[in-house]
Write a protein that holds these residues in place. Sequence first.
Motif, mmCIF file in Angstrom:
data_model
loop_
_atom_site.group_PDB
_atom_site.id
_atom_site.type_symbol
_atom_site.label_atom_id
_atom_site.label_comp_id
_atom_site.label_asym_id
_atom_site.label_seq_id
_atom_site.Cartn_x
_atom_site.Cartn_y
_atom_site.Cartn_z
ATOM 1 N N ALA A 39 -17.786 51.412 -23.629
ATOM 2 C CA ALA A 39 -17.713 52.465 -22.609
ATOM 3 C C ALA A 39 -18.676 53.584 -22.994
ATOM 4 O O ALA A 39 -18.695 54.031 -24.137
ATOM 5 N N PHE A 40 -19.446 54.020 -22.027
ATOM 6 C CA PHE A 40 -20.421 55.084 -22.256
ATOM 7 C C PHE A 40 -19.844 56.437 -21.846
ATOM 8 O O PHE A 40 -18.799 56.518 -21.205
ATOM 9 N N GLU A 41 -20.549 57.492 -22.203
ATOM 10 C CA GLU A 41 -20.040 58.841 -21.919
ATOM 11 C C GLU A 41 -20.055 59.148 -20.430
ATOM 12 O O GLU A 41 -21.069 58.978 -19.750
ATOM 13 N N THR A 42 -18.915 59.567 -19.946
ATOM 14 C CA THR A 42 -18.733 60.078 -18.584
ATOM 15 C C THR A 42 -17.763 61.256 -18.712
ATOM 16 O O THR A 42 -17.167 61.442 -19.778
ATOM 17 N N PRO A 43 -17.552 62.019 -17.670
ATOM 18 C CA PRO A 43 -16.549 63.083 -17.771
ATOM 19 C C PRO A 43 -15.161 62.552 -18.156
ATOM 20 O O PRO A 43 -14.416 63.220 -18.868
ATOM 21 N N ALA A 44 -14.836 61.339 -17.738
ATOM 22 C CA ALA A 44 -13.514 60.770 -18.044
ATOM 23 C C ALA A 44 -13.381 60.311 -19.492
ATOM 24 O O ALA A 44 -12.277 60.227 -20.024
ATOM 25 N N THR A 45 -14.508 60.020 -20.150
ATOM 26 C CA THR A 45 -14.442 59.492 -21.520
ATOM 27 C C THR A 45 -14.890 60.488 -22.583
ATOM 28 O O THR A 45 -14.726 60.222 -23.776
ATOM 29 N N ALA A 46 -15.443 61.611 -22.183
ATOM 30 C CA ALA A 46 -16.050 62.556 -23.134
ATOM 31 C C ALA A 46 -15.096 62.978 -24.252
ATOM 32 O O ALA A 46 -15.516 63.129 -25.402
ATOM 33 N N ASN A 47 -13.821 63.144 -23.965
ATOM 34 C CA ASN A 47 -12.860 63.590 -24.977
ATOM 35 C C ASN A 47 -12.508 62.513 -25.989
ATOM 36 O O ASN A 47 -11.885 62.814 -27.009
ATOM 37 N N TYR A 48 -12.879 61.274 -25.727
ATOM 38 C CA TYR A 48 -12.483 60.159 -26.594
ATOM 39 C C TYR A 48 -13.630 59.624 -27.443
ATOM 40 O O TYR A 48 -13.433 58.729 -28.249
ATOM 41 N N LEU A 49 -14.821 60.170 -27.282
ATOM 42 C CA LEU A 49 -15.970 59.694 -28.046
ATOM 43 C C LEU A 49 -15.924 60.235 -29.467
ATOM 44 O O LEU A 49 -15.456 61.344 -29.709
ATOM 45 N N ASP A 50 -16.421 59.418 -30.380
ATOM 46 C CA ASP A 50 -16.406 59.759 -31.805
ATOM 47 C C ASP A 50 -17.681 59.198 -32.416
ATOM 48 O O ASP A 50 -18.036 58.046 -32.165
ATOM 49 N N ASP A 51 -18.355 60.000 -33.229
ATOM 50 C CA ASP A 51 -19.600 59.535 -33.854
ATOM 51 C C ASP A 51 -19.390 58.349 -34.787
ATOM 52 O O ASP A 51 -20.317 57.594 -35.038
ATOM 53 N N ALA A 52 -18.196 58.178 -35.299
ATOM 54 C CA ALA A 52 -17.923 57.108 -36.268
ATOM 55 C C ALA A 52 -17.225 55.901 -35.636
ATOM 56 O O ALA A 52 -16.788 55.001 -36.345
ATOM 57 N N ALA A 53 -17.118 55.882 -34.291
ATOM 58 C CA ALA A 53 -16.395 54.789 -33.642
ATOM 59 C C ALA A 53 -17.017 54.462 -32.295
ATOM 60 O O ALA A 53 -17.687 55.301 -31.684
ATOM 61 N N ASP A 54 -16.804 53.223 -31.866
ATOM 62 C CA ASP A 54 -17.195 52.803 -30.521
ATOM 63 C C ASP A 54 -16.013 53.031 -29.590
ATOM 64 O O ASP A 54 -14.862 52.820 -29.983
ATOM 65 N N LEU A 55 -16.291 53.425 -28.369
ATOM 66 C CA LEU A 55 -15.259 53.525 -27.355
ATOM 67 C C LEU A 55 -15.345 52.254 -26.516
ATOM 68 O O LEU A 55 -16.386 51.960 -25.925
ATOM 69 N N VAL A 56 -14.277 51.492 -26.512
ATOM 70 C CA VAL A 56 -14.265 50.180 -25.871
ATOM 71 C C VAL A 56 -13.191 50.150 -24.790
ATOM 72 O O VAL A 56 -12.056 50.592 -25.028
ATOM 73 N N ALA A 57 -13.545 49.641 -23.622
ATOM 74 C CA ALA A 57 -12.614 49.514 -22.498
ATOM 75 C C ALA A 57 -12.262 48.047 -22.302
ATOM 76 O O ALA A 57 -13.144 47.199 -22.198
ATOM 77 N N CYS A 58 -10.959 47.768 -22.258
ATOM 78 C CA CYS A 58 -10.456 46.405 -22.025
ATOM 79 C C CYS A 58 -9.545 46.437 -20.803
ATOM 80 O O CYS A 58 -8.795 47.402 -20.618
ATOM 81 N N PRO A 59 -9.584 45.387 -19.968
ATOM 82 C CA PRO A 59 -8.658 45.345 -18.840
ATOM 83 C C PRO A 59 -7.215 45.446 -19.336
ATOM 84 O O PRO A 59 -6.840 44.789 -20.307
ATOM 85 N N ALA A 60 -6.417 46.270 -18.692
ATOM 86 C CA ALA A 60 -5.041 46.493 -19.133
ATOM 87 C C ALA A 60 -4.196 45.235 -19.059
ATOM 88 O O ALA A 60 -3.232 45.100 -19.816
ATOM 89 N N ASP A 61 -4.567 44.304 -18.201
ATOM 90 C CA ASP A 61 -3.790 43.071 -18.081
ATOM 91 C C ASP A 61 -4.363 41.923 -18.911
ATOM 92 O O ASP A 61 -3.943 40.785 -18.771
ATOM 93 N N MET A 62 -5.302 42.233 -19.795
ATOM 94 C CA MET A 62 -5.886 41.206 -20.652
ATOM 95 C C MET A 62 -4.810 40.631 -21.572
ATOM 96 O O MET A 62 -4.048 41.376 -22.189
ATOM 97 N N GLU A 63 -4.768 39.330 -21.661
ATOM 98 C CA GLU A 63 -3.709 38.639 -22.392
ATOM 99 C C GLU A 63 -3.669 38.981 -23.883
ATOM 100 O O GLU A 63 -2.607 39.087 -24.465
ATOM 101 N N ASN A 64 -4.798 39.163 -24.499
ATOM 102 C CA ASN A 64 -4.826 39.342 -25.953
ATOM 103 C C ASN A 64 -5.204 40.761 -26.388
ATOM 104 O O ASN A 64 -5.912 40.950 -27.366
ATOM 105 N N LEU A 65 -4.688 41.776 -25.698
ATOM 106 C CA LEU A 65 -4.971 43.167 -26.078
ATOM 107 C C LEU A 65 -4.534 43.461 -27.511
ATOM 108 O O LEU A 65 -5.257 44.104 -28.260
ATOM 109 N N GLY A 66 -3.356 43.003 -27.879
ATOM 110 C CA GLY A 66 -2.862 43.251 -29.236
ATOM 111 C C GLY A 66 -3.748 42.630 -30.287
ATOM 112 O O GLY A 66 -4.010 43.231 -31.335
ATOM 113 N N VAL A 67 -4.232 41.431 -30.015
ATOM 114 C CA VAL A 67 -5.126 40.743 -30.952
ATOM 115 C C VAL A 67 -6.428 41.523 -31.082
ATOM 116 O O VAL A 67 -6.949 41.698 -32.192
ATOM 117 N N PHE A 68 -6.963 42.001 -29.954
ATOM 118 C CA PHE A 68 -8.191 42.795 -29.996
ATOM 119 C C PHE A 68 -8.004 44.015 -30.890
ATOM 120 O O PHE A 68 -8.832 44.304 -31.748
#
Length: 91
Positions: A39-68
């Motif tokens: 996920a790239f920077e937008t007004p909706a994601t700006a508060n969640y960005l971190d220089d030491a981490a990637d911000l990743v978006a996964c579909p909420a209904d994805m079967e293996n969210l816990g595994v991810f």
Amino acid sequence: MKYLLPCLMLAACAAPPPPASLTLSPTGYRADGDQCRLAFETPATANYLDDAADLVACPADMENLGVFAIDTDGVEVARIAGYVLYSVPRR
């Protein structure tokens, strides 16, 4: 009729289209076929960005969210319009 079933199966596996508030990478986060996307920077994601981490978006209904989350050490930071946002530390 024989082509209908594969189309339905593919549609069931596809990620939902991202909402206008998210700008996502066109390819999967870990591999091309992954449903999770960087996920790239937008007004909706700006508060969640971190220089030491990637911000990743996964579909909420994805079967293996816990595994991810376990595999990537991702921490859920938000839910936006059908997507779960994870902060994934860079190694």
